[in-house]
Design a protein around this motif. Sequence first.
Motif, PDB file in Angstrom:
ATOM      1  N   LEU A 157      53.809 104.554   0.438  1.00 52.70           N
ATOM      2  CA  LEU A 157      53.348 105.085  -0.843  1.00 52.70           C
ATOM      3  C   LEU A 157      52.837 103.941  -1.717  1.00 52.70           C
ATOM      4  N   ASP A 158      51.597 104.052  -2.164  1.00 56.67           N
ATOM      5  CA  ASP A 158      51.030 103.010  -3.025  1.00 56.67           C
ATOM      6  C   ASP A 158      51.875 102.798  -4.275  1.00 56.67           C
ATOM      7  N   SER A 159      52.416 103.887  -4.833  1.00 50.08           N
ATOM      8  CA  SER A 159      53.200 103.766  -6.067  1.00 50.08           C
ATOM      9  C   SER A 159      54.447 102.910  -5.855  1.00 50.08           C
ATOM     10  N   LYS A 160      55.095 103.045  -4.696  1.00 50.18           N
ATOM     11  CA  LYS A 160      56.298 102.246  -4.407  1.00 50.18           C
ATOM     12  C   LYS A 160      55.925 100.781  -4.159  1.00 50.18           C
ATOM     13  N   LYS A 161      54.804 100.561  -3.478  1.00 52.80           N
ATOM     14  CA  LYS A 161      54.361  99.183  -3.247  1.00 52.80           C
ATOM     15  C   LYS A 161      54.010  98.531  -4.584  1.00 52.80           C
ATOM     16  N   GLN A 162      53.316  99.282  -5.441  1.00 52.95           N
ATOM     17  CA  GLN A 162      52.951  98.733  -6.749  1.00 52.95           C
ATOM     18  C   GLN A 162      54.191  98.400  -7.568  1.00 52.95           C
ATOM     19  N   TYR A 163      55.223  99.228  -7.450  1.00 57.67           N
ATOM     20  CA  TYR A 163      56.483  98.967  -8.150  1.00 57.67           C
ATOM     21  C   TYR A 163      57.078  97.631  -7.715  1.00 57.67           C
ATOM     22  N   THR A 164      57.111  97.364  -6.417  1.00 59.52           N
ATOM     23  CA  THR A 164      57.675  96.094  -5.939  1.00 59.52           C
ATOM     24  C   THR A 164      56.795  94.920  -6.375  1.00 59.52           C
ATOM     25  N   ILE A 165      55.489  95.104  -6.368  1.00 58.93           N
ATOM     26  CA  ILE A 165      54.582  94.045  -6.830  1.00 58.93           C
ATOM     27  C   ILE A 165      54.809  93.779  -8.316  1.00 58.93           C
ATOM     28  N   ASP A 166      54.925  94.842  -9.110  1.00 57.20           N
ATOM     29  CA  ASP A 166      55.158  94.684 -10.554  1.00 57.20           C
ATOM     30  C   ASP A 166      56.474  93.972 -10.830  1.00 57.20           C
ATOM     31  N   LYS A 167      57.517  94.291 -10.052  1.00 61.43           N
ATOM     32  CA  LYS A 167      58.797  93.597 -10.218  1.00 61.43           C
ATOM     33  C   LYS A 167      58.635  92.105  -9.954  1.00 61.43           C
ATOM     34  N   SER A 168      57.900  91.761  -8.891  1.00 62.16           N
ATOM     35  CA  SER A 168      57.687  90.350  -8.553  1.00 62.16           C
ATOM     36  C   SER A 168      56.855  89.647  -9.622  1.00 62.16           C
ATOM     37  N   ARG A 169      55.856  90.343 -10.146  1.00 54.61           N
ATOM     38  CA  ARG A 169      55.012  89.756 -11.192  1.00 54.61           C
ATOM     39  C   ARG A 169      55.842  89.453 -12.439  1.00 54.61           C
ATOM     40  N   ARG A 170      56.703  90.375 -12.806  1.00 50.42           N
ATOM     41  CA  ARG A 170      57.551  90.163 -13.990  1.00 50.42           C
ATOM     42  C   ARG A 170      58.601  89.079 -13.739  1.00 50.42           C
ATOM     43  N   LEU A 171      59.109  89.012 -12.511  1.00 51.66           N
ATOM     44  CA  LEU A 171      60.038  87.937 -12.154  1.00 51.66           C
ATOM     45  C   LEU A 171      59.351  86.587 -12.295  1.00 51.66           C
TER      46      LEU A 171
END
Length: 195
Positions: A157-171
Amino acid sequence: KGGHSGLDITKERGNANVILTRILSSAEDKIGIKLVTITGGLQNNAICREAEAVVTLGKDKKAELRDLIQEWQKILKKEFKVSDPDVKVILDDAEKAETCFTAEGSANIIDCMMNIDSGVIAMNMEVPGVAETSGNVGTIITDNDTVTVRVCYRSGLDSKKQYTIDKSRRLARMAHAGFEVESSSSEWEYKSDSR
């Protein structure tokens, strides 16, 4: 053992980059090590089989580090007795380092790496035994005063992948580190009516 970060991610094999980060976190907390270099992995889509770090520490702390490594060897043998029974940790003396990261810089790198999602993040609820979303800390490279960590995220799911990417970006933002998405593949959502 390593393996492919898509096909083998559910086999719970040890990722050497993740294991090394855990050991460094423990050593930084208990002994006060500072990083000189950290390196691991050959490809972003492969579960890392080997990783190494060069650290500095007080001369009076060598025995403590040796004991800590022996303790981690026991921990890892227990954790990976089925999925990766040949896991091992090796401690060697290194040449005296000319430079190293500061204590604050070392802690910042380790803190950041300890919080990167790696392994199975979510299982596919329609297909038993298949990961829906996963992450893999594929490579770590130290070049002078810069540590580059490359992570491969996959999801149905693109939405789940984007969520993990967003978490990494904020980290990365919290750690005052750079962040970049080098490539992204389309979702591979399960379709029960496909043939």
